[in-house]
Each structure stands twice: as structure tokens, then as C-alpha cells.
Design an enzyme around this catalytic site. Structure first.
Site, PDB file in Angstrom:
ATOM      1  CB  SER A  68      -0.978  -0.028   1.172  1.00 14.71           C
ATOM      2  OG  SER A  68      -2.191   0.600   0.823  1.00 14.71           O
ATOM      3  CE  LYS A  98     -17.799  19.849  12.573  1.00 17.15           C
ATOM      4  NZ  LYS A  98     -16.641  20.111  11.713  1.00 17.15           N
TER       5      LYS A  98
END
Length: 338
Positions: free
Chosen positions: A151, A203
Site C-alpha cells: 500500500s 458534522k
């Protein structure tokens, strides 16, 4: 019961309560003072490590190849120095590349990669720094894959002109992951309810006590997709493979060194000594050229010190739960092999 006996019982009870309250307050204050002292000490040591990473280095006076050990999880050094035994020091190596760029004795860089990857931000920042080095100096960068180069570790190596891998190396894992920990069912079971006062419906997205809405899932998926597209483009450019082919290879799977070579993800399979010999020959460098790694002994000592102290302190169930949430569900975009 006589008045004196009643008074005595009341006084005794009051004393017991006072002693208990005093003891409890003492424990709370002691814990807070210890925590404050530990935080202060950590802050001081963090500053020392930051200063070490940013200072001017004593580079060799003779021609040298700069070695960068990309080991452990990739992330911000100041944050990870006290939380893991990772050998990767982001700030130190960012500074190191700057110093090598200015040195006429530096003749190239060798990336020694043994990492499962890590945070998208630091991974890409180092990749861009290495590409800047190549553009400004015209010097070569080679990479060696040890036990694993997955990765983000693979991403960073896309700045390399040639990649060697140990025959037992695992590499690839081209992809992006963001992990969240949903504790809502647990909260419901023990009678806890998360209440967030927010400025917008999304949020509190990813909060442990709330389920993701379909909209929130799509928002996070869009972030993952964008980082993934960036990764695919980096691999396509670095390995000179068309993007459609990269996307077929980049489903997150890990490849053996043999498989990676067959698919063009690396160049050669061999030992670090074999790579150094080939590097020197192709770059026209002397066989006895110096391979220099910057001193990270202070940072390593601090990691060992805090790691030892951490092992001596038993973890409560709350600490264990917090570790799981922080490490497995922190919501950070990562180029990381689980």
C-alpha cells in the site's frame, strides 16, 4: 440511646466519611498530577525529537548514496513516536531529502522499504518530496522491498527508477481504506446514548455512537475513491503501465515477489547486496561508495523508553477499548494493508 453515644456515632461517621473523601480526592489529584507530568514529559521529548529531525545533518564528506529506511507504519513522527515501535521518522526523512538535494556529494537515494503502508497525507508528501529531488538533481532513486512493501510503502516507491524485492517479499495491496468503529449496539445494551449538537447533518459523521446514513456512507466512499484514483495514477506513471491495467491489479490484494515481477509491479528479485551492485554499475559509481543513513538514535531511544514504560503499566478494559477505537476505527484515510 444517650446523647453522648449519639454524638460519638455522628462524629465517628463524619470522620470516616472525611477520610474516605480525602482519600478519593488524593487519588484523583495524584492521578491528574501524574497524567500532567507524563504529558509534560512527552511534550518535552516530542520537541527534542522534532528539533533533531529539523536540524542540519552532518552528511559524509565523500560521495555517498543516501539510505532511507521506510519501516513500520507511515505517519507523522511526532504523533507516532510514543505510540509505536515504528522505525519510520517522517520529519527526519523529509529534512534528509532536503539536505541531500543541496549536497554535491550525494549521488542518489536508496529506499529500503519494509512497511504495510500508512496515512495518505504523509505517504503522498514523501512521494512528492522524492519526485522533487529527482527533478532538481537528476540523480537516481532505487528501492529495495524487504519483508513487505504494501500500500503506502509501495506508493512511496513509485518515485524509484528501479525496484528490487526479496524473493519472500509481499507487496501490492494497492488501495485505500478508512475504518470506523460503530459502538451503537454496545451503547444501547449498557444504556448509553450519544448526543451531538452539530451545525449540520453530517458534522457528526463517523461518531462511534451513531449509525452512518446512506448519504454519509457515500461521502466517505467518495473520499476513498478520490484517494484511490490518485494511487492508480501514481502507479501508472511510476511503472509505465496504462491505468486500465493498473485498476485490474489494484483490487487491494497482496502479491508475492514473483507475481509482482510478472505483472510489472517490480523490476527484479534479489538481495540488497545484488541491488547495490547493480545500482553502482548503472549509475557509474565506485564499488566502495558510502551508503549513509541519518542518525535516528534519539528518537529510537525515546520510542523504546516509552514502549517499555507502556508495557509495565497494565491496561484497563477502558484502555483496551480506546486502543481498538483509535487503531481500528479512527476514520483516517490510509494506504494500508490490514
Amino acid at each position: 440511646m444517650k446523647t453522648k453515644q449519639i454524638v460519638g456515632i455522628v462524629v465517628t461517621g463524619a470522620v470516616i466519611i472525611a477520610v474516605g473523601v480525602t482519600g478519593a480526592l488524593s487519588n484523583v489529584l495524584s492521578s491528574k498530577m501524574a497524567a500532567k507530568q507524563a504529558e509534560t514529559t512527552k511534550s518535552v521529548f516530542s520537541q527534542i525529537i522534532d528539533d533533531q529531525a529539523n536540524q542540519k545533518m552532518d552528511l559524509p564528506n565523500e560521495d555517498f548514496i543516501g539510505v532511507m529506511n521506510i519501516e513500520g507504519e507511515i505517519g507523522a513522527s511526532s504523533d507516532s513516536a510514543f505510540k509505536s515501535d515504528s522505525g519510520y521518522n517522517h520529519e527526519l526523512y523529509m529534512n534528509y531529502v532536503d539536505q541531500m538535494e543541496k549536497s554535491d556529494k550525494n549521488k542518489g537515494i536508496l529506499l529500503y522499504v519494509n512497511s504495510p503502508g500508512g496515512a495518505v497525507y504523509q505517504t503522498d508528501e514523501m512521494y512528492l518530496k522524492l519526485m522533487e529531488y529527482k527533478e532538481k538533481t537528476g540523480r537516481p532513486i532505487w528501492a529495495y522491498f524487504a519483508d513487505e512493501a504494501c500500500s503506502g510503502g509501495y506508493y512511496m516507491a513509485m518515485a524509484a527508477d528501479k525496484i528490487y524485492a526479496n524473493r519472500n517479499c509481499w507487496t501490492g495491496s494497492i488501495g485505500v481504506i478508512v475504518s470506523l468503529m460503530n459502538c451503537k449496539d454496545l451503547y444501547d445494551k449498557i444504556g448509553l446514548k450519544e448526543i451531538d449538537i452539530t451545525s449540520g447533518a453530517n458534522k457528526s459523521m463517523g461518531s462511534a455512537g451513531l449509525d452512518l446514513t446512506d448519504e454519509q456512507y457515500k461521502i466517505l466512499q467518495s473520499l476513498v475513491d478520490e484517494a484511490y484514483d490518485q494511487f492508480v495514477g501514481i502507479v501508472s506513471t511510476g511503472r509505465k503501465i496504462d491505468e486500465s491495467t493498473v485498476r485490474k491489479l489494484a483490487d487491494g490484494r497482496i502479491y508475492s515477489a514473483k507475481q509482482a515481477k510478472e505483472k510489472g509491479l517490480i523490476d527484479e528479485i534479489g538481495s540488497i547486496e545484488e541491488e547495490k551492485k547493480a545500482f553502482e554499475e548503472e549509475a557509474g559509481l565506485p564499488k566502495n561508495i558510502t551508503y549513509f543513513t541519518p542518525d535516528d538514535s534519539l528518537s529510537s531511544f525515546m520510542k523504546s523508553l516509552f514502549g517499555a514504560a507502556k508495557k509495565l503499566t497494565p491496561k484497563s478494559e477502558t484502555d483496551l477499548a480506546q486502543d481498538i477505537i483509535e487503531n481500528k476505527g479512527n476514520g483516517v484515510l490510509k494506504y494500508y494493508a490490514e
